[in-house]
Design a protein around this motif. Structure first.
Motif, short mmCIF file in Angstrom:
data_model
loop_
_atom_site.label_atom_id
_atom_site.label_comp_id
_atom_site.label_asym_id
_atom_site.label_seq_id
_atom_site.Cartn_x
_atom_site.Cartn_y
_atom_site.Cartn_z
N MET A 39 -21.04 87.86 95.41
CA MET A 39 -22.01 89.04 95.36
C MET A 39 -21.43 90.10 94.42
O MET A 39 -20.35 90.40 94.47
CB MET A 39 -22.36 89.51 96.68
N TYR A 86 -20.63 90.13 91.45
CA TYR A 86 -19.85 89.60 90.31
C TYR A 86 -20.88 89.02 89.01
O TYR A 86 -20.59 89.24 87.82
CB TYR A 86 -19.07 88.51 90.62
N ALA A 101 -18.33 93.91 80.97
CA ALA A 101 -19.73 93.95 81.34
C ALA A 101 -20.14 95.27 81.62
O ALA A 101 -19.57 96.01 82.11
CB ALA A 101 -20.19 92.86 82.34
N VAL A 114 -15.91 99.15 90.13
CA VAL A 114 -16.79 98.20 90.56
C VAL A 114 -17.07 98.80 92.21
O VAL A 114 -15.98 99.31 92.81
CB VAL A 114 -16.31 96.90 90.82
N LEU A 132 -13.96 94.63 99.47
CA LEU A 132 -13.80 93.30 99.12
C LEU A 132 -12.38 92.92 99.11
O LEU A 132 -11.89 91.92 99.63
CB LEU A 132 -14.10 93.30 97.37
N SER A 145 -10.32 98.19 85.37
CA SER A 145 -11.65 97.70 85.31
C SER A 145 -12.37 97.52 86.66
O SER A 145 -13.48 97.73 86.85
CB SER A 145 -11.50 96.20 84.81
C1 1JT Z 1 -14.71 92.96 84.65
C2 1JT Z 1 -14.73 94.09 85.71
C3 1JT Z 1 -14.01 91.61 84.74
C4 1JT Z 1 -14.13 93.71 86.83
C5 1JT Z 1 -13.52 92.51 87.35
C6 1JT Z 1 -13.63 91.30 86.21
N1 1JT Z 1 -12.61 90.46 86.78
C7 1JT Z 1 -12.61 90.80 88.21
N2 1JT Z 1 -12.85 91.97 88.33
C8 1JT Z 1 -12.95 92.45 89.66
C9 1JT Z 1 -14.05 92.21 90.46
C10 1JT Z 1 -15.09 92.87 90.10
C11 1JT Z 1 -16.38 92.30 90.90
C12 1JT Z 1 -16.25 91.67 91.82
C13 1JT Z 1 -15.07 91.21 92.21
C14 1JT Z 1 -13.95 91.40 91.67
C15 1JT Z 1 -15.28 95.32 85.61
C16 1JT Z 1 -15.47 95.61 84.12
C17 1JT Z 1 -16.21 94.42 83.26
C18 1JT Z 1 -15.05 93.20 83.29
O1 1JT Z 1 -17.43 91.42 92.61
C19 1JT Z 1 -17.33 91.32 93.83
C20 1JT Z 1 -18.05 93.07 90.51
#
Ligand code: 1JT
Length: 253
Positions: A151, A153, A93, A197, A203, A193
């Protein structure tokens, strides 16, 4: 446990990738593997990581490019004949969609997240079908934000909800071919990835304190669960989302 099985691994970017942990677990149990990479940028990383492995194949596969997807399966079919399992560890994303409010998600960010993170599962399952043996297994990666609001995500939570539902619908369709489809809902892990963030560190700290096991999950633990799901030990499990999160998801207050 996976002697005589061939798998395809989607989503290795570097040695910290969840896909790489899955590959290591499966290789240690005797599986032969093919790896795909997204874009020239990641080619060298994957080629370096796999250099010591014999009887492997590395092919490009950008899921937004259908001819490239078809070519990846054709190349794997050519080298190995049929495959027994597929591990899908792909998501994307735009950075700005993973902060602030979900409310303001752009059409473009929403569609991109859905295409790459959710549609790619049925897309790869369909492309894999002619190459999959009876008894085959497909595993994908989800996250708690699919089920509860986490939050920041944001649109990824919506895409992971679609991914988990896709897991069930695919399981229903592919059962008659003897193919199982399951998702792993992993706790947060510091991968490439996750690096982009904001507040990932806090977190991880919060989750590590609240989880029953009082720590964060390791990529190798996700890899070992993927190994279980692609093995014949899991022959009765399909359409499930299995949490591998040190127990975090069971906690209330
Ligand atoms: C993507 C990203 C998919 C980070 C991701 C993901 N699935 C888990 N994470 C880690 C994550 C990210 C956020 C979060 C908690 C865990 C980044 C690139 C796109 C795909 O929010 C509290 C934002």
């Amino acid at each position: 446990m996976l002697e005589n099985k061939v798998g395809m691994i989607f989503g290795v970017a570097n040695k910290r990738s969840i896909a790489w942990a899955c590959a290591e677990s499966c290789m240690n149990q005797g599986a032969r593997l093919a790896f795909t990479y997204q874009g020239e940028r990641l080619r060298e990383n994957v080629e370096k990581l796999t250099r010591e492995i014999d009887d492997t194949l590395v092919v490009p596969c950008d899921v937004t490019n259908q001819p490239e997807v078809d070519a990846a399966f054709a190349a794997v079919g050519e080298k190995f004949g049929k495959i027994d399992f597929l591990i899908h560890s792909i998501a994307f994303a735009p950075r700005e969609a993973l902060e602030g409010e979900f409310l303001t998600t752009s059409r473009e960010a929403f569609l991109t997240a859905m295409e790459i993170s959710a549609f790619s599962l049925p897309q790869l399952a369909l492309a894999a079908l002619p190459f999959m043996n009876e008894g085959g297994s497909i595993v994908t990666m989800s996250y708690y934000g699919a089920e509860k609001v986490v939050m920041n995500y944001n649109v990824m939570g919506v895409a992971k909800a679609a991914l988990e539902a896709s897991t069930r619908y695919l399981a229903a369709d592919l059962g008659k071919h003897g193919i199982r489809v399951n998702a792993i809902s992993a706790g947060p892990i510091q991968t490439l990835s996750a690096r982009g963030v904001k507040n990932m560190g806090s977190l991880l700290g919060y989750v590590g304190e609240k989880a029953p096991l009082k720590r964060n999950v390791k990529a190798s633990e996700v890899g070992d669960t993927a190994l279980f799901l692609v093995s014949d030990l899991a022959s009765g499990i399909t359409g499930e989302t299995i949490y591998v999160d040190c127990g975090y998801n069971i906690m209330g207050i």
